[in-house]
Design an enzyme around this catalytic site. Structure first.
Site, PDB file in Angstrom:
ATOM      1  N   CYS A   2       0.833  -1.199   0.000  1.00 40.29           N
ATOM      2  CA  CYS A   2       0.000   0.000   0.000  1.00 40.29           C
ATOM      3  C   CYS A   2       0.873   1.256   0.000  1.00 40.29           C
ATOM      4  O   CYS A   2       2.015   1.230   0.454  1.00 40.29           O
ATOM      5  CB  CYS A   2      -0.928   0.103   1.201  1.00 40.29           C
ATOM      6  SG  CYS A   2      -1.885  -1.385   1.487  1.00 40.29           S
ATOM      7  N   LYS A 491       9.159 -14.328 -14.824  1.00 41.50           N
ATOM      8  CA  LYS A 491       8.668 -13.210 -15.637  1.00 41.50           C
ATOM      9  C   LYS A 491       7.396 -13.614 -16.364  1.00 41.50           C
ATOM     10  O   LYS A 491       6.423 -12.881 -16.397  1.00 41.50           O
ATOM     11  CB  LYS A 491       9.764 -12.804 -16.639  1.00 41.50           C
ATOM     12  CG  LYS A 491       9.789 -11.388 -17.043  1.00 41.50           C
ATOM     13  CD  LYS A 491      10.505 -10.458 -16.102  1.00 41.50           C
ATOM     14  CE  LYS A 491      10.297 -10.716 -14.645  1.00 41.50           C
ATOM     15  NZ  LYS A 491      11.149 -10.025 -13.741  1.00 41.50           N
TER      16      LYS A 491
HETATM   17  O1  M6R Z   1      12.368  -4.171  -4.954  1.00 41.45           O
HETATM   18  P1  M6R Z   1      12.937  -5.541  -4.862  1.00 41.45           P
HETATM   19  O2  M6R Z   1      14.036  -5.779  -5.854  1.00 41.45           O
HETATM   20  O3  M6R Z   1      13.357  -5.913  -3.473  1.00 41.45           O
HETATM   21  O4  M6R Z   1      11.760  -6.519  -5.248  1.00 41.45           O
HETATM   22  C1  M6R Z   1      11.898  -7.905  -5.080  1.00 41.45           C
HETATM   23  C2  M6R Z   1      10.766  -8.653  -5.720  1.00 41.45           C
HETATM   24  O5  M6R Z   1       9.550  -8.327  -5.129  1.00 41.45           O
HETATM   25  C3  M6R Z   1      10.677  -8.357  -7.218  1.00 41.45           C
HETATM   26  O6  M6R Z   1      11.869  -8.637  -7.870  1.00 41.45           O
HETATM   27  C4  M6R Z   1       9.553  -9.196  -7.861  1.00 41.45           C
HETATM   28  O7  M6R Z   1       9.880 -10.554  -7.812  1.00 41.45           O
HETATM   29  C5  M6R Z   1       9.306  -8.717  -9.288  1.00 41.45           C
HETATM   30  N1  M6R Z   1       7.903  -8.480  -9.484  1.00 41.45           N
HETATM   31  C6  M6R Z   1       9.729  -9.679 -10.308  1.00 41.45           C
HETATM   32  O8  M6R Z   1       9.542  -9.181 -11.600  1.00 41.45           O
END
Ligand code: M6R
Length: 614
Positions: A2, A491
């Protein structure tokens, strides 16, 4: 998750709040709402769906209030309904509150409040907190500080995480924010001050940003503000210029941020690499690691903590760092590291990788590592993010804002920085100057190779058309291409909702091969090493069972006709950059696959860009 934003100023709150919500939509987009202080009442608007739905309603109602709070929701407690949408109003109408986080003990608190005769209108934990504040307010003697006191009494009763903004009907010039676990930042402008989940919410409207620490309260009163602890002691307010924190993002000619961010990768990587090599051309020079050279030279192991795509980039790093620097590397799901009692003997370095720098599981893993006395470094894209502020040192990715929920350019730059780290550590140890120079040249050549692969995007679109009916797909690769297989599968599933799994290629025959049939395509990443023969043998095992094979393979590797239905060729490249190159066609494949299904690739269902709850 949020996103929350609050406005207190001389102007009209409406436009700033809606604009702020649009910028925070990456944090959740199940529903959105806003509340304005109108003197003798709160006016509210709450809508399910995207912020634009709310914006239309708010524009019609048109409030001239100069005090308001707003929220964009990623549902945790309760379904996606108007009644569960924030802001929440207390039973007596005295308070409105927006909340990011999870109040873990909301059930007993709700029971307690119900016992006092308080009725609830939503299923949320946030409405409980709003009513708890109202309860303490009603119990407190009248005083100038009664509102602040009520917040200070309510919050210590809550377990879990919160970033809140709250208004009291009796105070038309006060906005209070507080945080524990979820980020919160105060924005200071000429005409107004703000409270928000992150500084992007008030870029262009505030000049300075003050980040709150856990357990702190921001009290905005008229044009003044102060930061205190929950116990009431004054806390230090360190301000940062907002223009260094976030940038405007235009979509330009692209039809989605994901597409734009995929094609930005040559430039993004140039920025990641710029000025980060030593003068002798044999090593990398990462400014954020300065001052830690002795500890780095003397390391026993590295533990990466990260989530999702960032974790896959760390897994690429694991192969590269072990190869270049001969330092043992482990990659942990941040959420698992935090609760594991892993033995930390020896000199371990914890590297947390997070595009947003706000992923709660990753931050908590860092906090746990610090409690254990370990050195922590961060790799993040967002300047001034919690990760950047909480680690002992670190490196910025410099790829510009990543808006699409599906992480693309961030992965490439994270993997690139892992290679640079491996190079630096390798040169501190056994890596020869000649090998170091080859890695430097390979990394410097990466942006051009990436541009070359992206020029073949049309071929990938055609392959996506061919395979677009598949509901189950397998992604397979060995060594540093195994994490790429995991990333390709992630992905595809997150934006197309097709089922996809990534495996080490040799694992196929230990179970997944049972899935092979003509409707379950296998996408193989083929190495440019002697291992390629083994991967090609795995491809033939699939073909022998009437499966379909798409191979992503370097130009120099010969692939027999009978081993693959389709081949996408990658340019000849050094092993440190191959995983980044091999991932590009998978990004494009997922993008086209989802678009062919008519899906919104930037805002896939149930997801949010930044995951700020456990
Ligand atoms: O902001 P962050 O790199 O910590 O995010 C980690 C994951 O939430 C993020 O990589 C998520 O898996 C993506 N939606 C993948 O595309």
């Amino acid at each position: 998750m949020c996103g929350i934003v609050g406005y207190l100023g001389n102007g009209i709150a409406q436009e700033s709040l809606i604009d702020g919500l649009k910028r925070l939509e990456y944090r959740g987009y199940d529903s959105a709402g806003v509340a304005f202080h109108e003197g003798n009442k709160f006016s509210m608007a709450r809508e399910t769906g995207r912020v634009k739905n709310l914006a239309e309603v708010v524009q019609k109602k048109s409030s001239s209030s100069s005090l308001g709070i707003a929220h964009t929701r990623w549902a945790t407690h309760g379904a996606v309904t108007v009644s569960n949408t924030h802001p929440h109003r207390s039973h007596d109408g005295k308070f409105v509150l927006v909340h990011n986080g999870v109040i873990e003990n909301f059930s007993p608190l709700k029971k307690f409040l119900k016992g006092k005769g308080i009725q609830f209108t939503s299923e949320t934990d946030s409405e409980v907190l709003c009513n708890l504040i109202a309860f303490h307010y009603a119990e407190s003697p009248k005083s100038e500080e009664r509102f602040v006191d009520a917040v200070r009494l309510a919050l210590p009763q809550c377990r879990g995480a919160y970033g809140i903004a709250v208004l009291c009907l009796d105070k038309s010039d006060v906005l209070i924010g507080a945080r524990r676990g979820s980020p919160l930042v105060v924005g200071l402008g000429d005409d107004a001050n703000f409270i928000a989940s992150d500084a992007s919410a008030f870029v262009g409207r505030a000049k300075e940003a003050v980040f709150l620490n856990d357990g702190e309260l921001a009290i905005l009163r008229g044009r003044d503000f102060r930061i205190t602890t929950l116990e009431g002691q004054e806390a230090q307010a360190v301000s940062h210029p907002v223009d260094q924190i976030s940038e405007e993002v235009e979509l330009g000619d692209f039809d989605s941020y994901m597409e734009k961010e995929i094609f930005e990768q040559p430039t993004a990587l140039k920025n990641t690499l710029r000025g980060r090599f030593g003068d002798d051309g044999t090593t990398s020079k990462l400014g954020g690691l300065e001052g830690h050279e002795d500890e780095l030279r003397d390391l026993d192991r590295i533990i990466f903590v990260a989530c999702g795509t960032a974790r896959h980039a760390c897994m690429v790093g694991e192969y590269l760092i072990e190869r270049l620097a001969r330092v043992p590397v482990e990659v942990e799901h941040a959420s698992e590291f935090r609760y594991r009692n892993s033995p930390n003997a020896g000199k371990s370095l914890v590297i947390a990788v997070s595009q947003s720098g706000e992923t709660l599981d990753t931050l908590e893993a860092v906090r746990e590592a610090k409690t254990k006395g370990l050195l922590t470094l961060g790799i993040t894209n967002v300047v001034g993010s919690s990760l950047a502020r909480e680690t002992d040192g670190g490196v910025y990715q410099r790829v510009g804002p990543e808006i699409g929920v599906a992480s693309t350019k961030a992965f490439s730059s994270q993997a690139c920085l892992c290679a640079m780290l491996g190079l630096a550590l390798g040169r501190m140890r056994d890596l020869s100057p000649m090998d170091g120079q080859a890695v430097v040249e390979a990394l410097n050549g990466l942006p051009d190779l990436v541009a070359h692969v992206l020029q073949q995007a049309e071929q990938i679109r055609e392959l996506a058309v061919k395979y677009s009916k598949a509901e189950h797909l397998l992604f397979l690769g060995r060594q540093s291409l195994y994490p790429v297989a995991l990333e390709g599968a992630l992905k595809l599933k997150e934006i197309s909702y097709a089922h996809a799994e990534g495996y080490p290629a040799a694992e196929l025959k230990h179970g997944p091969i049972a899935l092979i049939n003509p409707d379950c395509p296998c996408i193989f990443m083929v190495e440019g090493t002697e291992l390629s023969a083994k991967t090609i043998a795995n491809m033939q095992e699939v073909k022998a069972r009437k499966g379909q094979v798409l191979a992503i393979a370097p130009e120099e590797i010969e692939i027999p006709d009978e081993a693959a239905d389709d081949i996408f060729r990658l340019p000849v490249a050094h092993e440190v950059v191959r995983p980044i190159l091999a991932n590009l066609p998978l990004q494009l494949f997922a993008y086209h696959f989802a678009r062919l299904r008519g899906l919104d690739v930037d805002k896939p269902r149930n997801l949010a860009k930044s995951v700020t709850v456990e």
